[in-house]
Design a protein around this motif. Structure first.
Motif, short mmCIF file in Angstrom:
data_model
loop_
_atom_site.label_atom_id
_atom_site.label_comp_id
_atom_site.label_asym_id
_atom_site.label_seq_id
_atom_site.Cartn_x
_atom_site.Cartn_y
_atom_site.Cartn_z
N LEU A 13 67.13 6.79 -30.87
CA LEU A 13 66.77 6.28 -29.54
C LEU A 13 66.79 4.76 -29.47
O LEU A 13 67.05 4.20 -28.40
N ARG A 14 66.52 4.10 -30.58
CA ARG A 14 66.51 2.63 -30.58
C ARG A 14 67.86 2.04 -30.20
O ARG A 14 67.94 0.93 -29.70
N LYS A 15 68.92 2.79 -30.43
CA LYS A 15 70.26 2.32 -30.10
C LYS A 15 70.45 2.17 -28.59
O LYS A 15 71.37 1.49 -28.14
N LYS A 16 69.59 2.79 -27.79
CA LYS A 16 69.68 2.71 -26.34
C LYS A 16 69.09 1.41 -25.79
O LYS A 16 69.24 1.12 -24.61
N ASN A 21 65.21 -6.19 -26.10
CA ASN A 21 64.17 -5.15 -26.20
C ASN A 21 64.12 -4.55 -27.60
O ASN A 21 63.05 -4.21 -28.10
N GLN A 22 65.28 -4.43 -28.24
CA GLN A 22 65.32 -3.90 -29.60
C GLN A 22 64.59 -4.82 -30.56
O GLN A 22 63.83 -4.36 -31.42
N LYS A 23 64.77 -6.13 -30.43
CA LYS A 23 64.07 -7.09 -31.30
C LYS A 23 62.56 -6.97 -31.09
O LYS A 23 61.79 -6.91 -32.05
N TYR A 24 62.14 -6.93 -29.83
CA TYR A 24 60.72 -6.80 -29.50
C TYR A 24 60.14 -5.53 -30.13
O TYR A 24 59.11 -5.55 -30.79
N TYR A 25 60.85 -4.40 -29.92
CA TYR A 25 60.35 -3.12 -30.41
C TYR A 25 60.36 -3.07 -31.94
O TYR A 25 59.42 -2.57 -32.55
N GLU A 26 61.41 -3.57 -32.56
CA GLU A 26 61.48 -3.51 -34.02
C GLU A 26 60.41 -4.38 -34.68
O GLU A 26 59.89 -4.02 -35.73
N GLY A 62 64.74 -1.59 -15.02
CA GLY A 62 65.04 -3.01 -14.90
C GLY A 62 64.02 -3.95 -15.53
O GLY A 62 64.12 -5.16 -15.34
N GLN A 63 63.05 -3.43 -16.24
CA GLN A 63 62.06 -4.29 -16.89
C GLN A 63 62.44 -4.50 -18.35
O GLN A 63 63.01 -3.61 -18.98
N ASN A 64 62.08 -5.67 -18.86
CA ASN A 64 62.28 -5.86 -20.30
C ASN A 64 60.95 -5.61 -21.01
O ASN A 64 59.91 -5.41 -20.38
N ALA A 65 60.98 -5.61 -22.32
CA ALA A 65 59.80 -5.26 -23.12
C ALA A 65 58.64 -6.21 -22.87
O ALA A 65 57.49 -5.77 -22.78
#
Length: 163
Positions: A13-16, A21-26, A62-65
């Motif tokens: 799911l992270r690939k989506k 956002n991926q940097k924030y989540y990781e 449309g929101q970012n992390a």
């Protein structure tokens, strides 16, 4: 769903996520996993997957992390970690894995060579020290994620953290 399946689902799911956002989540994921040594792995992974689903939904709207979770993810992660119950069994299981791994690694040469002495007391003491050292390394990895101090960041990188 077991922990391994939750981790696989999380990785897919992270690939989506967008790169921002991926940097924030990781970073959030690394911090939570590094600080959740005393929590049940399944609880942590379920929570991380729920956060990821929320972030994907927000991204689709449309929101970012940062807009969705806030500009201080460390505070969010600390609050999340406080809600998770502690698990003595998970900590004990981790200690056993490390202790058994240490004993197997360092006892094998003594078992193979018939003339060498095997000191179980020393192996258990050093295995326990290895467990404590492992906890410190996990704590440092978690600390390094949102660290502004360059010395701590360098120590985290030296211990195998990310850049």
């Amino acid at each position: 769903m077991n922990s391994d399946n939750l981790i696989k689902a999380n990785n897919l799911l992270r690939k989506k996520l967008t790169s921002e956002n991926q940097k924030y989540y990781e970073d959030l994921l690394t911090y939570i996993r590094g600080k959740s040594t005393f929590n049940r792995e399944k609880d942590v992974e379920q929570l991380l997957l729920e956060i990821l689903h929320d972030l994907i939904d927000a991204q689709n709207n449309g929101q970012n992390a940062e807009d969705y979770f806030g500009k201080n993810p460390q505070t969010l992660a600390d609050e999340i970690l406080q809600t998770l119950p502690k698990s003595f069994f998970e900590t004990f299981k981790l200690a056993c894995y490390i202790l058994i791994g240490y004993v197997l690694l360092f006892a094998t040469p003594n078992i193979v060579l018939p003339t060498s002495n095997l000191d179980f007391g020393k192996l258990i003491i050093l295995g326990t020290i290895s467990f404590v050292f492992s906890l410190v390394v996990l704590w440092l990895i978690g600390q390094e994620t949102y660290q502004k101090n360059k010395l701590m960041h360098s120590v985290g990188l030296a211990l195998g953290g990310r850049s």
